[in-house]
Design an enzyme around this catalytic site. Structure first.
Site, PDB file in Angstrom:
ATOM      1  CB  VAL A  44       1.535  -1.804   2.487  1.00 17.59           C
ATOM      2  CG1 VAL A  44       0.611  -1.977   3.483  1.00 17.59           C
ATOM      3  CG2 VAL A  44       1.639  -2.853   1.367  1.00 17.59           C
ATOM      4  CB  CYS A  45       5.247  -0.969   6.638  1.00 18.19           C
ATOM      5  SG  CYS A  45       5.245  -3.017   6.542  1.00 18.19           S
ATOM      6  CB  THR A  46       5.101   4.084   4.422  1.00 20.83           C
ATOM      7  OG1 THR A  46       6.446   2.568   4.373  1.00 20.83           O
ATOM      8  CG2 THR A  46       5.291   5.405   4.991  1.00 20.83           C
TER       9      THR A  46
END
Ligand code: BEZ
Length: 211
Positions: A44-46
């Protein structure tokens, strides 16, 4: 200490992918968005870091500096940045703090121990040019943020500061706005020469002034 709206945000110096960053120097006289990521090499952070890189021109237009944070060391960040570019087809174009010692995460309350002892939640802090905290949003680790909403809030805050208007529910650029209740009709006449519609004495609607 829990940070609350209106507080002066604490300053810090921490390593980042663009060298050591001291928050106040980094922001200068601009607005800031500081946001945390639970961990490097997470899906998700990516996607979020890529989206903020894509939206960077929109933040620039609004005089806003963005600053990400993840509680991993710089060497991990450097490898992860390569993955972001490879998988999302965009290069990271703003600094990512390497908060392995949790100096900033602890200072800003980004670790919520009952959610996770080691990962940060997805915090967002909007900071104004006086270093006052103007918005806090906290998302769980598994939900990617909506950065269009962050831009929308910045637009609303800047309208309030510059034109003494508030924005109604679900407001979007170009929609009508509300004259702040603290402004008398007398003072409003000077600021809104084209007038407004009074639905109630406390509910005065006018065109968005900066268009
Ligand atoms: C992610 O960034 O994909 C993620 C991080 C922590 C928990 C769940 C998802």
């Amino acid at each position: 200490m829990t940070l609350q709206l209106g507080d002066q945000v604490p300053n810090f110096t921490q390593q980042s992918t663009e060298g050591d960053i001291t928050l106040y120097d980094y922001l200068g006289d601009k607005w800031g968005v500081l946001f945390s990521h639970p961990k490097d090499y997470t899906p998700v952070c990516t996607t979020e870091l890529a989206e903020v890189s894509r939206l960077k021109p929109e933040f620039d237009k609004r005089n806003v500096k963005v600053l990400g944070l993840s509680v991993d060391p710089l060497r991990d960040h450097e490898g992860w940045i390569g993955d972001i570019e490879e998988t999302q087809s965009v290069a990271l174009n703003f600094p990512l703090l390497a908060d392995a010692d949790r100096k900033v995460s602890d200072l800003y309350g980004m670790i919520h121990p009952n959610a996770s002892d080691t990962l940060t939640v997805r915090s967002v802090f909007i900071i104004d040019p006086n270093k006052k905290l103007r918005l806090i949003i906290t998302y769980p680790a598994s939900t990617g943020r909506n950065f269009d909403e962050i831009l929308r809030v910045i637009d609303s805050l800047q309208l309030t500061d510059n034109h003494k208007v508030a924005t109604p529910v679900n407001w979007q650029q170009g929609d009508d706005v509300i004259i702040v209740p603290a402004l008398s009709d007398e003072d409003a006449k000077a600021l809104f020469p084209n007038g407004w519609k009074t639905l109630k004495p406390y509910l005065r609607v006018t065109k968005q002034p900066n268009l």
